[in-house]
Design a protein around this motif. Structure first.
Motif, mmCIF file in Angstrom:
data_model
loop_
_atom_site.group_PDB
_atom_site.id
_atom_site.type_symbol
_atom_site.label_atom_id
_atom_site.label_comp_id
_atom_site.label_asym_id
_atom_site.label_seq_id
_atom_site.Cartn_x
_atom_site.Cartn_y
_atom_site.Cartn_z
ATOM 1 N N SER A 1 129.634 41.988 86.063
ATOM 2 C CA SER A 1 130.650 42.240 85.016
ATOM 3 C C SER A 1 130.209 43.250 83.998
ATOM 4 N N SER B 1 129.827 46.637 85.268
ATOM 5 C CA SER B 1 131.138 47.364 85.287
ATOM 6 C C SER B 1 131.512 47.945 83.928
ATOM 7 N N LEU C 1 130.016 45.635 94.051
ATOM 8 C CA LEU C 1 130.269 46.570 93.123
ATOM 9 C C LEU C 1 128.930 47.803 93.394
#
Length: 622
Positions: free
Chosen positions: A485, A488, A521
């Motif tokens: 996260s 990102s 990711l």
């Protein structure tokens, strides 16, 4: 010279003696922190504060009311609709739309007022009940002022129709007559009811002459002796000339008819036709516009503006708008009679009758507890082209200044701030910068709220705010060890430094655990990996491992060589890269990769064992 405002209202803080001790305060976006300090200029001795508390003083407490939140939410939609009204519309079509918008605002006020009234009745705590009742009175005053402004500034009613609008205005806001009527008519003998003549008088005072005639017919039926004079009074009420909405007669014709009717009423008074009935004679004097007779009914009139409208109805029904201020001032003076001073509401209504829009807005800003009323009323009047020339000396016009203040208050609430965004959007001069300042102060308690704020910023190309929010969320994710996260958010923020930091964490975790987290990711970074050298290395190193696993050894070796020679690998990772290169250096391309690793492990163990034996032997020899 500009008129100075009066002294501001003093807010008393319980337990704090501001005369004895110094106060400390600090401003926030929608509130102020206040506390008592031990500092004292006069006394040198050390003092202990007598009030060891910190108080939060909010300037817009109304936003926390559940019922008033409905007012804010409902009016928000009306406001947006008003902004989209086609500027090309002119004349009656534009005026009708603006009147409709005004009525919509008033209906929202009334709905909130009725709900607040029900809550006040149901309140078990007397203090809460009084608080809700006070709020009902404020909402009622707001609707009263707005309605009058609608008549005078938006409808712009001319002589004749003006009085009809004012009569409707009074009837709407002096509504005790309906409950009184129900009480009287519900009795066994209405004409003998204690409040019968009060009811008839109020109906006449409000110009509801048809209803007054019906009540008089009950008196005539119950008292045959007074049937004759009741019939005469009924005929006078029936024949009183008044301009009805569908009537085509001119004002001149109306004035002539009214003059003849007035003279007829005067003859009945001179002939003492109603001398045997004081109640009927009093009604006749009222219908003649006798000021003394009207002032005798102060209790039934209840306020000066009711007195004003009744006075106009029976003395000058074709009053021109330009003359209203004279009648309003004299009616206020007559009604108060020097016994009391005008209240803030009186001053606001008086300013409206004087067609002083700016004074109305100023007085309302001082008297009311929040900016909702003045912001929306001013915006509507601005759309009516009534405030175009009134600019403020600090760079904004009155409409924008009030909308900015209202929107700022909404931002103090955990959810109503979303409404404030739209108000800032429609402030062309200072709205954008105000939104930027306020949106940075919104606490991002949850990721859902953060995404909402982020979407608002992205829609408005607020690049710096987008970057700031993404960085805040990235830092929170790092603290919670949510590296995927965090990476990102740092990519979304286009923050190269933070992306490098997160990439280092990924590489460190790999060294400690021997595997990567958040593979989806990293495998799908695409062009985003070019944000920083370290992120590029992370993406390419993960790609090397994928090739290695797919037994594409030549491609893997080529990529690894590229990573080693490009100098983008961190120095702490060089040994790891060299270790990764060993299987590729000592392996034939058709060998099994696992066999190669086992053989290398055996070789390493043998070499290590040999070194240990040699070292042990050398120690024994010494």
């Amino acid at each position: 010279m500009e008129e100075l405002d009066g002294e501001p209202t003093v807010t008393l803080i319980p337990g704090v003696n501001s005369k004895k001790n110094q106060m400390y305060f600090d401003w926030g976006p929608g509130e102020m922190l206040v506390c008592e300090t031990s500092f004292n200029k006069k006394e040198k001795s050390e003092m202990v504060p007598s009030c060891p508390f910190i108080y939060i003083i909010r300037k817009d407490v109304d936003v926390y009311s559940q019922i008033l939140r409905k007012l804010f939410n409902e009016s928000h939609g009306i406001f947006l609709g008003l902004q989209r009204i086609d500027e090309e519309l002119t004349g009656k079509s534009r005026k009708s739309q603006l009147v409709r918008v005004s009525k919509n605002y008033r209906s929202v006020i009334r709905a909130c007022m009725e709900e607040m009234h029900q809550v006040a009745i149901a309140a078990k705590d007397p203090a809460n009940g009084r608080q809700f009742s006070s709020q009902v009175s404020i909402l009622s005053a707001m609707e009263l002022i707005w309605n009058l402004c609608e008549i005078l500034f938006i409808e712009v009613a001319p002589a004749g129709p003006l009085l009809l609008h004012l009569l409707d205005w009074v009837r709407l806001h002096v509504c005790e007559v309906d409950s009184l009527s129900a009480d009287v008519l519900g009795s066994e003998n209405p004409s003998k009811h204690d409040s019968f003549w009060n009811l008839v008088t109020i109906l006449v005072l409000q110009g509801r002459l048809d209803e007054a005639r019906q009540m008089l017919s009950k008196e005539a039926d119950a008292s045959p002796a007074s049937a004759g004079i009741c019939r005469i009074m009924g005929d006078l009420m029936r024949t009183m000339p008044i301009l009805s909405p569908g009537n085509t007669q001119t004002l001149t014709e109306l004035e002539l008819k009214w003059q003849h009717w007035h003279e007829e009423c005067e003859r009945y008074l001179q002939d003492s036709t109603f001398a045997t009935s004081p109640h009927l004679e009093s009604l006749l004097k009222i219908m003649l516009g006798d000021e003394a007779a009207l002032l005798e009914q102060k209790e039934l009139l209840s306020n000066w503006y009711h007195f004003l409208v009744t006075r106009l109805l029976y003395s000058n029904p074709t009053v021109k708008p330009i003359d209203l201020h004279y009648y309003a001032q004299s009616s206020l003076d007559l009604f108060l009679g020097g016994e009391s001073s005008p209240e803030p509401l009186d001053n606001i209504l008086l300013a409206a009758f004087e067609f002083d829009i700016h004074q109305v807005i100023k007085e309302c800003s001082i008297a009311l507890s929040n900016w909702w009323f003045v912001a929306h009323l001013t915006d509507l009047l601005d759309h009516c082209k009534l405030l175009q020339s009134h600019n403020l000396y600090f760079g904004s016009n009155m409409r924008e200044f009030l909308l900015l203040e209202y929107a700022s208050g909404l931002f103090a609430h955990p959810s109503l701030w979303q409404l404030g965004v739209d108000y800032f959007d429609y402030c062309p001069e200072l709205g954008r910068v105000s939104l930027e300042l306020h949106i940075e102060r919104i606490p991002l308690n949850t990721e859902q709220k953060a995404l909402k704020v982020l979407r608002i910023c992205e829609q408005r190309q607020m690049t710096e705010q987008v970057r700031s929010i993404c960085k805040i969320l990235a830092m929170k994710a790092v603290r919670n060890n949510r590296l995927g996260s965090a990476l990102s958010w740092s990519i979304r923020a286009k923050d190269a430094a933070f992306a490098t930091l997160v990439s280092d964490r990924f590489l460190r975790d790999y060294c400690e655990r021997g595997c990567f987290s958040d593979l989806d990711l990293i495998d799908n970074l695409g062009p985003a990996m070019m944000l920083s050298d370290r992120l590029t290395f992370l993406g390419k190193y993960r790609e090397f491992h994928r090739m290695y696993g797919e037994k594409r050894f030549a491609d893997a070796a080529s990529l690894l060589l590229s990573l080693m020679t490009s100098r983008i690998a961190p120095r702490s990772f060089w040994m790891t890269l060299l270790t990764d290169a060993l299987p590729l250096l000592e392996q034939k391309q058709d060998d099994d990769i696992e066999t190669t690793k086992v053989e290398m492990l055996r070789l390493s163990l043998a070499r290590n064992l040999a070194r240990a034996i040699i070292r042990e032997g050398s120690l024994e020899g010494s």
